[in-house]
Design a protein around this motif. Structure first.
Motif, short mmCIF file in Angstrom:
data_model
loop_
_atom_site.label_atom_id
_atom_site.label_comp_id
_atom_site.label_asym_id
_atom_site.label_seq_id
_atom_site.Cartn_x
_atom_site.Cartn_y
_atom_site.Cartn_z
N LYS A 295 0.83 -1.21 0.00
CA LYS A 295 0.00 0.00 0.00
C LYS A 295 0.86 1.26 0.00
O LYS A 295 0.50 2.26 -0.63
N ARG A 296 2.01 1.20 0.69
CA ARG A 296 2.90 2.37 0.75
C ARG A 296 3.87 2.40 -0.42
O ARG A 296 4.67 3.33 -0.55
N GLY A 297 3.86 1.38 -1.28
CA GLY A 297 4.73 1.38 -2.45
C GLY A 297 6.17 1.08 -2.15
O GLY A 297 7.08 1.58 -2.82
N VAL A 298 6.44 0.24 -1.12
CA VAL A 298 7.81 -0.10 -0.76
C VAL A 298 8.01 -1.60 -0.76
O VAL A 298 7.06 -2.38 -0.76
N GLN A 299 9.30 -2.00 -0.76
CA GLN A 299 9.68 -3.40 -0.78
C GLN A 299 10.10 -3.84 0.63
O GLN A 299 10.78 -3.08 1.33
N LEU A 300 9.72 -5.03 1.02
CA LEU A 300 10.30 -5.67 2.20
C LEU A 300 10.09 -7.17 2.08
O LEU A 300 9.32 -7.65 1.25
N GLN A 301 10.78 -7.91 2.93
CA GLN A 301 10.65 -9.37 2.96
C GLN A 301 10.04 -9.76 4.30
O GLN A 301 10.54 -9.35 5.35
N ALA A 302 8.95 -10.50 4.28
CA ALA A 302 8.31 -10.97 5.50
C ALA A 302 8.65 -12.44 5.70
O ALA A 302 8.52 -13.25 4.78
N VAL A 303 9.10 -12.78 6.91
CA VAL A 303 9.51 -14.14 7.23
C VAL A 303 8.69 -14.62 8.42
O VAL A 303 8.72 -14.01 9.50
N ALA A 304 7.96 -15.72 8.22
CA ALA A 304 7.18 -16.31 9.31
C ALA A 304 8.05 -17.29 10.09
O ALA A 304 8.66 -18.19 9.50
N GLY A 305 8.13 -17.10 11.38
CA GLY A 305 8.94 -17.99 12.20
C GLY A 305 9.14 -17.41 13.58
O GLY A 305 8.94 -16.21 13.80
N ARG A 306 9.53 -18.26 14.50
CA ARG A 306 9.69 -17.82 15.89
C ARG A 306 11.16 -17.54 16.18
O ARG A 306 12.02 -18.38 15.93
N ALA A 307 11.41 -16.35 16.67
CA ALA A 307 12.76 -15.99 17.10
C ALA A 307 13.05 -16.65 18.45
O ALA A 307 12.13 -16.87 19.25
N PRO A 308 14.32 -17.01 18.73
CA PRO A 308 15.51 -16.65 17.94
C PRO A 308 15.87 -17.64 16.84
O PRO A 308 16.77 -17.36 16.06
N HIS A 309 15.19 -18.81 16.77
CA HIS A 309 15.65 -19.85 15.83
C HIS A 309 15.58 -19.40 14.38
O HIS A 309 16.47 -19.70 13.58
#
Length: 399
Positions: A295-309
């Motif tokens: 919606k804001r016209g930007v790039q990012l990568q979303a990663v599903a997972g539990r930190a810290p692993h």
């Protein structure tokens, strides 16, 4: 000192009258092998095979005569002119420009480039160049040995992009290849080359904007760290603004946003020019972050997972916001040695535990108690109250 120094840009086209005139009077000519092989180079002139422009500048400064320096493309665009004009050499130069290799690469691809980022990749700056490719939908990378298409592709693992690789532009060995980034690492590429890195965004805007390298979509909204209806507990707009201010994300940085939630910090950091990996244990949250970025016209990568692993397989960050996970996650982040880390806590005990984890890893830590109260301006009555501990840590500079 040389009586006259002319820098000639060469893009494969026939030399201009001005370039031929300068060459005919030259007593020293510096350039790459294909420049020195040009028939216009005087046979009596001293020839310097150009490796280091700095070394050549010192030779030219001690030369009595007329010097010509060849450069591929436009020598004033990330080229030799800057080095030759350094004060320590004392050289005054005249420049005969040519089409830059970036302009030529986009011409071969048949694409506009006023909305493109342009970066130079050396082995020492390769990671930052890759971060720009993560953050933007169109990037031209001026490569170098050890920082070429294969190395770019390896560091972009997990991020899909299209590469337009332009090898030896302007020569009779010129070749343009279009392939996906995951295939680029399997090839051997000839230098010099320019790589156009494309992808990750929606359709190209009809109006590219008015500032080089900036799209209309990226600059459409004003401000950052605005109110969000679905922000997490304690995550007021004021807290997010303070966290972004302490992190200072910028172009070339990679920011991890751990416990990204609704993506407020992640998206704002991307708007500020940083590459962003948003991490959340909830896949639905990752979807929301991706939608907010689109919606804001930007790039990012979303990663599903539990930190810290989940952090073990991520590329090295420059700055990190820990939005959840407490001291254990903060300690795991500190092991990766980012420049800055911010986190927050709802209780003093939790804040002290996070502060100890950061201090034990050698970080300088500051903590502040932030209180914000939202007011309804119609009645000036209190709406929302947030009280939270903000922790900001900075890695001491190494000498």
């Amino acid at each position: 000192m040389a009586d006259r120094v002319t820098v000639i840009g060469w893009d494969g086209s026939p030399l201009t009258a001005g370039a031929r005139s300068a060459l005919s009077a030259a007593t020293l000519v510096a350039g790459a092998a294909h420049h020195l092989a040009l028939p216009e180079v005087p046979p009596t002139a001293e020839r310097i095979r150009l490796g280091s422009v700095g070394l050549a500048a010192r030779r030219i400064a001690g030369h009595r005569g007329t010097a010509v320096v060849f450069a591929d493309g436009d020598p004033g665009f990330f080229g030799a002119v800057r080095t030759l004009r350094a004060p320590e050499h004392g050289l005054e130069v005249e420049v005969v420009p040519a089409v830059s290799s970036v302009a030529a690469a986009f011409a071969r691809a048949g694409m506009p480039w006023d909305d493109a980022q342009v970066v130079v990749a050396h082995p020492r700056t390769l990671r930052r160049a890759v971060n720009v490719c993560r953050a933007h939908a169109k990037v031209a990378v001026l490569t170098s040995p050890g920082a070429g298409p294969a190395e770019l592709a390896l560091l972009l693992e997990g991020v899909h992009r299209t590469f337009v690789v332009c090898e030896e532009l302007g020569t009779d060995r010129e070749q343009v290849s279009v392939l996906t980034s995951d295939r680029a690492a399997d090839h051997s590429w000839r230098d010099p080359n320019v790589v156009i890195v494309i992808g990750g965004g929606g359709p190209a805007p009809a109006d590219a904007g008015w500032l080089l390298g900036q799209s209309a979509a990226r600059s459409a909204d004003r401000g950052w760290a605005g109110p969000q209806a679905d922000a997490g507990e304690g995550e007021s707009a004021q807290l997010r603004a303070a966290q972004l201010a302490r992190l200072g994300p910028r172009t070339g940085d990679l920011l991890w946003d751990i416990g990204a939630g609704s993506g407020g910090v992640a998206v704002d950091a991307a708007v500020l020019g940083a590459a962003v990996i948003a991490v959340d244990a909830d896949p639905a949250a990752c979807d929301r972050v991706t939608a907010a970025a689109r919606k804001r016209g930007v790039q990012l990568q979303a990663v599903a997972g539990r930190a810290p692993h989940v952090l073990e397989s991520l590329p090295e960050p420059d700055v990190v916001r820990v939005g959840g996970g407490g001291a254990a996650v903060v300690a795991a982040v500190a092991e990766r040695r980012p420049e800055r880390i911010v986190s927050h806590a709802s209780t003093r005990d939790e804040a002290e535990a996070i502060g100890r984890a950061l201090t034990e890893h050698g970080y300088a830590v500051e903590c502040a108690l932030l209180q914000s109260v939202g007011l309804d301006t119609r009645t000036w009555t209190e709406q929302d109250r947030s009280v939270v501990f903000l922790l900001a840590a900075e890695r001491p500079a190494t000498r």
